[in-house]
Enzyme design. Structure first.
Site, PDB file in Angstrom:
ATOM      1  N   LYS A   1      -0.612   0.762   4.032  1.00 18.16           N
ATOM      2  CA  LYS A   1      -0.466  -0.429   3.199  1.00 18.16           C
ATOM      3  C   LYS A   1      -1.777  -1.208   3.055  1.00 18.16           C
ATOM      4  O   LYS A   1      -1.955  -1.960   2.116  1.00 18.16           O
ATOM      5  CB  LYS A   1       0.647  -1.321   3.741  1.00 18.16           C
ATOM      6  CG  LYS A   1       2.018  -0.670   3.544  1.00 18.16           C
ATOM      7  CD  LYS A   1       3.171  -1.588   3.840  1.00 18.16           C
ATOM      8  CE  LYS A   1       4.493  -0.973   3.440  1.00 18.16           C
ATOM      9  NZ  LYS A   1       4.865   0.223   4.250  1.00 18.16           N
TER      10      LYS A   1
HETATM   11  C1  LIG Z   1       5.685   1.308   3.883  1.00 19.49           C
HETATM   12  C2  LIG Z   1       5.580   2.582   4.631  1.00 19.49           C
HETATM   13  C3  LIG Z   1       6.132   3.790   4.124  1.00 19.49           C
HETATM   14  C4  LIG Z   1       6.899   3.844   2.824  1.00 19.49           C
HETATM   15  O1  LIG Z   1       6.086   3.603   1.683  1.00 19.49           O
HETATM   16  P1  LIG Z   1       6.763   3.230   0.280  1.00 19.49           P
HETATM   17  O2  LIG Z   1       5.629   2.969  -0.644  1.00 19.49           O
HETATM   18  O3  LIG Z   1       7.591   1.995   0.531  1.00 19.49           O
HETATM   19  O4  LIG Z   1       7.588   4.382  -0.152  1.00 19.49           O
HETATM   20  C5  LIG Z   1       5.934   4.951   4.858  1.00 19.49           C
HETATM   21  N1  LIG Z   1       5.287   4.942   6.042  1.00 19.49           N
HETATM   22  C6  LIG Z   1       4.759   3.817   6.567  1.00 19.49           C
HETATM   23  C7  LIG Z   1       4.061   3.881   7.867  1.00 19.49           C
HETATM   24  C8  LIG Z   1       4.872   2.595   5.881  1.00 19.49           C
HETATM   25  O5  LIG Z   1       4.353   1.482   6.402  1.00 19.49           O
END
Ligand SMILES: *Cc1c(COP(=O)(O)O)cnc(C)c1O
Length: 460
Positions: A113
């Site tokens: 993120k």
């Molecule tokens: C947010 C997240 C996901 C999922 O990503 P999306 O874009 O919501 O599909 C997967 N793995 C981790 C570690 C995350 O923080």
């Protein structure tokens, strides 16, 4: 200059600054670019030698053009990706013959993120500074998003950041990643409730912002277009390093709200040759059922060892359906209305027929633990539970092309799954080794909206 339209077709189009500051469209849809730029194979071949920040400029400039001068945007991208603690920003690591990991956990909060939120925080601050406004970022988190949002916004002198987490229900590492940020504009609220209570409070506050006395609330959740945009880049980055445009590559993405995967879809529409897209879920498998069965369904949430993938409805999936359906807003409006009213809807055939390159699989907690154990024994690599889910599904969907598994988080963030696999908890990276000794600051508040809103009003 790029315009952005709603997937439900009944909102005014916006420019980049407009979508940056906006969450959902007024008609309930999500904003998408009106058209997509695309790159020829020759252009792609030239892009193969660029650094991460340089590539980000080439890939995302068509979306940003008109918002700020190109050289200033280039500098902002350099600053953004200099926050990552690996010279390659997103290094590729070979797991076996055809399976690769794209390590996305070298950012400030050790999860993917950061790629989007480091950029979003800077863009928001710039937009607000130009308007002479201060903004109030408000969000709820069950873990990863909160710390990534805080790290992305803490240096923004136009921003105050309020993040609600459920008191005593996030892991110590995750809490400390948020609460040890001591900047004056960062406020952590530990709500005496669960994650749904946190979310409900944020939603209600966006619905009626009068408690803020004229200041604007800003959402940084993954439906924000700028977050999706930032995530397109690393698909190109990985593809180009594995032989694109001469060779097609496949991607496996551990998915929840689907922002990550949708960004990959856009990369392929923009010219990156992709063989397969593989969507991986945990036992909260609504996405897997949609892709296999052509239906949208709402299911109760079941906590898992991969908490960042615990989700009921994947908001960004609507953007994919819109794109696969040929940008037909009427089709999406009908579909989403039926889904909202009945909790169930059949995805039109014309959309499913356009999804032939899309594969999926769901993985239980036991299988997650087994996968961590097995790959550790084979390679010495410790996978975090989200990454392990992706690797497991990828193993079942390999074609002739290299398969890139998105390694979305560092295993040190999710010790429970690693320990369940019989391994020692992973050490935090060097720059975070004192996390457990750092000073914390947060406010415990009752699950009462008036109290929370008063706290925001008093601190902005
Ligand atoms: C947010 C997240 C996901 C999922 O990503 P999306 O874009 O919501 O599909 C997967 N793995 C981790 C570690 C995350 O923080």
């Amino acid at each position: 200059m790029m315009r952005y339209v709603s997937t439900r077709g009944q909102s005014e189009s916006l420019d980049f600054e407009g979508v940056l500051l906006r969450g959902l469209a007024p008609d309930g849809g999500l904003y998408v670019p009106e058209s997509l730029p695309s790159f020829t194979p020759e252009q792609l071949a030239d892009m193969a030698k660029l650094s991460y920040a340089e590539l980000a400029l080439e890939v995302t400039w068509p979306f940003v053009e008109g918002f700020m001068p190109r050289d200033e945007y280039a500098a902002l991208l350099r600053e953004t990706y200099a926050e990552f603690h690996h010279p390659a920003v997103a290094p590729l690591k070979q797991l076996d013959g055809q399976l690769w990991l794209l390590e996305q956990f070298h950012g400030p909060t050790l999860a993917f993120k950061d790629f989007a939120l480091q950029l979003l925080g800077r863009l928001l601050n710039l937009a607000l500074a130009r308007k002479g406004q201060r903004g109030v970022v408000m969000g709820a988190t069950s873990g990863d998003t909160g710390s990534a949002a805080i790290e992305g916004c803490r240096h923004g002198n136009q921003l105050d950041v309020f993040i609600l987490h459920p008191h005593e229900r996030v892991s110590e590492v995750q809490r400390r990643q948020m609460t040890t940020v001591l900047d004056d504009n960062v406020f952590n609220i530990a709500l005496q409730g669960d994650f749904d209570d946190c979310q409900a409070m944020v939603k209600a506050s966006f619905g009626d912002q009068s408690f803020l006395g004229g200041r604007q609330l800003i959402a940084v959740n993954s439906i924000n277009w700028a977050r999706v945009m930032a995530q397109i880049v690393y698909f190109f980055y990985a593809g180009l390093r594995l032989g694109a445009p001469a060779r097609a590559v496949s991607f496996c993405v551990p998915s929840a709200n689907f922002g990550h995967m949708f960004a990959g879809h856009l990369a392929s529409k923009m010219g990156l040759p992709v063989d397969r897209f593989v969507v991986a879920t945990n036992h909260n498998d609504a996405l897997d059922r949609s892709i296999k069965g052509g239906v949208l369904e709402r299911q109760p949430l079941k906590p898992s060892l991969s908490p960042s993938m615990d989700i009921v409805v994947s908001s960004n999936f609507e953007r994919l359906l819109y794109s696969l359906g040929g940008d037909n807003a009427d089709l999406i409006r009908d579909l989403m209305q039926t889904f909202a009213e009945t909790g169930e809807a059949k995805i039109p055939d014309q959309i499913m027929q356009a999804a032939t390159h899309l594969y999926s699989g769901a993985v239980s907690d036991d299988e997650t633990v087994d996968t961590i154990k097995r790959w550790y024994a084979q390679t010495g690599e410790v996978l975090d539970p989200h990454t392990a889910i992706g690797v497991r599904v990828a193993e079942h969907h390999q074609g002739d092309s290299p398969m890139v598994c998105m390694a979305t988080a560092h295993p040190a963030k999710f010790a429970d799954a690693v320990v369940a696999a019989g391994l020692e908890p992973s050490a935090l990276p060097v720059n975070m080794q004192d996390l457990m000794q750092r000073e914390e600051r947060y406010q415990v508040l009752p699950n009462d909206i008036a109290t929370v809103q008063q706290y925001l009003a008093d601190h902005t």
